[in-house]
Design an enzyme around this catalytic site. Structure first.
Site, PDB file in Angstrom:
ATOM      1  N   CYS A  64      27.992  -9.885  42.664  1.00 52.09           N
ATOM      2  CA  CYS A  64      27.788 -10.506  43.968  1.00 52.09           C
ATOM      3  C   CYS A  64      28.985 -10.292  44.882  1.00 52.09           C
ATOM      4  O   CYS A  64      29.708 -11.233  45.219  1.00 52.09           O
ATOM      5  CB  CYS A  64      27.487 -11.984  43.789  1.00 52.09           C
ATOM      6  SG  CYS A  64      25.990 -12.210  42.836  1.00 52.09           S
ATOM      7  N   GLU A  65      29.214  -9.055  45.237  1.00 49.65           N
ATOM      8  CA  GLU A  65      30.264  -8.642  46.166  1.00 49.65           C
ATOM      9  C   GLU A  65      29.756  -7.388  46.867  1.00 49.65           C
ATOM     10  O   GLU A  65      29.285  -6.464  46.198  1.00 49.65           O
ATOM     11  CB  GLU A  65      31.555  -8.250  45.417  1.00 49.65           C
ATOM     12  CG  GLU A  65      32.250  -9.354  44.679  1.00 49.65           C
ATOM     13  CD  GLU A  65      33.011 -10.309  45.579  1.00 49.65           C
ATOM     14  OE1 GLU A  65      33.283  -9.937  46.751  1.00 49.65           O
ATOM     15  OE2 GLU A  65      33.298 -11.423  45.125  1.00 49.65           O
ATOM     16  N   TYR A 102      42.099   3.553  33.514  1.00 48.10           N
ATOM     17  CA  TYR A 102      41.965   2.451  34.469  1.00 48.10           C
ATOM     18  C   TYR A 102      40.509   2.036  34.644  1.00 48.10           C
ATOM     19  O   TYR A 102      40.069   1.699  35.732  1.00 48.10           O
ATOM     20  CB  TYR A 102      42.623   2.823  35.809  1.00 48.10           C
ATOM     21  CG  TYR A 102      44.071   3.257  35.624  1.00 48.10           C
ATOM     22  CD1 TYR A 102      45.026   2.334  35.228  1.00 48.10           C
ATOM     23  CD2 TYR A 102      44.463   4.586  35.780  1.00 48.10           C
ATOM     24  CE1 TYR A 102      46.344   2.717  35.004  1.00 48.10           C
ATOM     25  CE2 TYR A 102      45.777   4.983  35.561  1.00 48.10           C
ATOM     26  CZ  TYR A 102      46.709   4.035  35.184  1.00 48.10           C
ATOM     27  OH  TYR A 102      48.005   4.415  34.956  1.00 48.10           O
ATOM     28  N   ARG A 106      37.707   0.908  40.087  1.00 49.72           N
ATOM     29  CA  ARG A 106      38.455   1.873  40.907  1.00 49.72           C
ATOM     30  C   ARG A 106      37.800   2.185  42.259  1.00 49.72           C
ATOM     31  O   ARG A 106      38.487   2.225  43.277  1.00 49.72           O
ATOM     32  CB  ARG A 106      38.721   3.167  40.121  1.00 49.72           C
ATOM     33  CG  ARG A 106      39.606   2.937  38.884  1.00 49.72           C
ATOM     34  CD  ARG A 106      40.062   4.231  38.243  1.00 49.72           C
ATOM     35  NE  ARG A 106      40.967   4.954  39.113  1.00 49.72           N
ATOM     36  CZ  ARG A 106      40.645   5.985  39.851  1.00 49.72           C
ATOM     37  NH1 ARG A 106      39.415   6.497  39.810  1.00 49.72           N
ATOM     38  NH2 ARG A 106      41.528   6.547  40.636  1.00 49.72           N
ATOM     39  N   PRO A 153      52.888   9.998  30.912  1.00 50.43           N
ATOM     40  CA  PRO A 153      51.539  10.183  31.457  1.00 50.43           C
ATOM     41  C   PRO A 153      50.585   9.081  31.009  1.00 50.43           C
ATOM     42  O   PRO A 153      50.646   8.621  29.862  1.00 50.43           O
ATOM     43  CB  PRO A 153      51.113  11.531  30.869  1.00 50.43           C
ATOM     44  CG  PRO A 153      51.866  11.630  29.583  1.00 50.43           C
ATOM     45  CD  PRO A 153      53.175  10.917  29.805  1.00 50.43           C
ATOM     46  N   ARG A 193      46.984   8.398  33.135  1.00 49.91           N
ATOM     47  CA  ARG A 193      45.715   8.966  33.585  1.00 49.91           C
ATOM     48  C   ARG A 193      45.439  10.362  33.033  1.00 49.91           C
ATOM     49  O   ARG A 193      44.344  10.657  32.556  1.00 49.91           O
ATOM     50  CB  ARG A 193      45.725   9.019  35.115  1.00 49.91           C
ATOM     51  CG  ARG A 193      44.436   9.509  35.750  1.00 49.91           C
ATOM     52  CD  ARG A 193      44.618   9.792  37.241  1.00 49.91           C
ATOM     53  NE  ARG A 193      45.405   8.759  37.883  1.00 49.91           N
ATOM     54  CZ  ARG A 193      44.894   7.654  38.437  1.00 49.91           C
ATOM     55  NH1 ARG A 193      43.597   7.475  38.463  1.00 49.91           N
ATOM     56  NH2 ARG A 193      45.682   6.754  38.981  1.00 49.91           N
TER      57      ARG A 193
END
Ligand code: PLP
Length: 421
Positions: free
Chosen positions: A354-355, A383, A324, A286, A288
């Site tokens: 800047c995206e 993550y 994520r 495991p 997450r």
């Protein structure tokens, strides 16, 4: 997230007020709860307790050394995917026989170090890799312990980027190929086949894929044993999901929920009903499900922006801290550290990067917020920091760990000078 609660209108993580932590340590800031991680780990241990087993924590979910060290003390093994993670595991005190090494692209130096260290197994992901491992071990004059990572062609119905066990995914070996490799290994003295491995994907929220996986593994393990391989264990991978939407409701005195998507005992039972007869140790990996619901990302509201058709809440964290939502369209609950009275708003919560893909939420109904407020992005323990980056020349955030002894800084905020050092 059971370690979250509003007391009146103030959000607490374990016994720590969120506003206080953000004020003292600055934002963006990751905060983890060790009691929550420990409870998750014990729940998994308990689930498999009737059978010989090993829980190998998947390091890529969150590899903060303080967390790794504590999990090693509790008896966890390690599932690593690079030389760096292998060395982190050794640093954390994980014995080599509890370390498994997966990944489709292991370099020769990584293979050599792993073989020399004598880890539990290198998980072979292709025929060519198997031949390279055999050659390296032969040159070293040793036998390499390997397992075959099977690709069972099971669809977990998840996001394509976190689905790993379909034939079109780059991971693992097709069952037909695995069968012929099991034949070949018998005449390769520098290899010892000690296990079979599969990891069919991440954020799995239904039991059925685990049931199918167990049946497939039993069949292949039986065939390996018939060929004379002395298997020691079956490694079923990780993938247990959490319910991101069930973190906590932003309301006075509300408490966080239990948010594991499937009870670990049900997964263990599903797998063991197929595998128990083989008499082999079972390894579960495991990532997450051990850490996601034990972490939050704190960020401060910089601006509210009315763009006519859309409202934006601009915050000081972005895809550099938590990618994520941008990468997988993933949902994270976002709640204010302090509940205000008044009317809420429907807005995109976006970062400073800047995206246009830099967002935490789109068209999200939020309670009232103002410039300067602290927001908590929930279920961010997995993550999150581990995929953080320095894009836009942004230093990485600090990490705090809440333990029974109090709050510890387990990673300093990166100095801005580190970016050009
Ligand atoms: C990522 C990974 C895991 C952990 O997956 P989770 O969904 O985080 O539980 C386990 N095993 C392997 C081989 C992995 O690559």
């Amino acid at each position: 997230m059971q370690s979250l609660a509003y007391r009146n209108s103030e959000l607490y993580f374990e016994n720590q007020p969120i506003v206080g932590l953000a004020g003292e340590y600055g934002t963006p800031l990751y905060v983890y709860s060790m009691p929550a991680i420990e409870a998750n780990f014990q729940r998994m241990q308990q689930a498999f307790s009737g059978h010989e087993h090993l829980i190998c924590y998947a390091y890529k979910a969150n590899s903060n050394p303080a967390i790794l060290k504590r999990l090693a003390e509790l008896g966890a093994g390690a599932d690593v995917v690079s030389l760096g993670e292998l060395k982190l595991a050794l640093q954390a005190g994980v014995p080599p026989e509890k370390i498994v090494f997966a990944g489709v692209g292991k370099r020769d130096d990584e293979i050599e170090f792993a073989v020399r260290t004598g880890i539990r197994a290198l998980n072979v992901e292709s025929e060519m890799e198997m031949d390279v491992i055999a050659e390296i071990a032969q040159k070293m004059g040793v036998q390499a312990r390997i397992s075959l990572r099977l690709n069972p062609d099971i669809d977990i119905h998840g996001h394509p980027y976190i689905t790993t066990g379909r034939e079109s995914d780059k991971f693992g070996i097709r069952l037909q190929t695995a069968r012929s490799l099991m034949q070949r290994i018998r005449s390769m003295p520098s290899l010892k086949l000690v296990g079979l491995h599969a990891h069919i994907g991440s954020q799995i929220t239904e039991l059925a894929p685990f049931v199918r996986e167990g049946e497939m593994m039993r069949e292949l393990a039986g065939e390996a044993q018939q060929l004379g391989h002395e298997l020691e264990y079956i490694d079923v991978g990780g993938g247990l999901g959490i319910r991101y939407e069930a973190a906590i409701t932003p309301a006075p005195d509300s408490r966080g929920e239990d948010d594991l998507a499937i009870e670990p005992a049900e997964i263990a039972q599903a797998l063991l009903s197929s595998l128990a007869g083989l008499g082999l140790e079972v390894v579960f990996e495991p990532g997450r499900s051990l850490v996601a619901n034990a972490g939050v990302l704190l960020t401060q509201v910089l601006y509210l922006k009315d763009a006519g058709a859309r409202q934006f809440v601009v915050v000081d964290a972005g895809m550099t801290e938590l990618i994520r939502p941008s990468l997988y369209q993933a949902y994270h609950a976002i709640v204010p550290a302090t509940l205000r009275s008044g009317t809420g708003l429907c807005a995109d919560v976006v970062g400073p990067i800047c995206e246009s893909g830099d967002f935490f939420a789109r068209a999200r109904d939020l309670p009232p917020v103002q410039r300067g407020d602290i927001l908590a992005v929930l279920s961010a323990g997995a993550y999150g920091f581990s995929i953080s980056s320095n894009y836009n020349a942004r230093p990485r955030p600090a990490e705090l760990l809440i333990t029974s002894e109090g709050v510890q800084v387990v990673r300093e905020r990166e100095a801005i000078e580190a970016i050009w050092s």
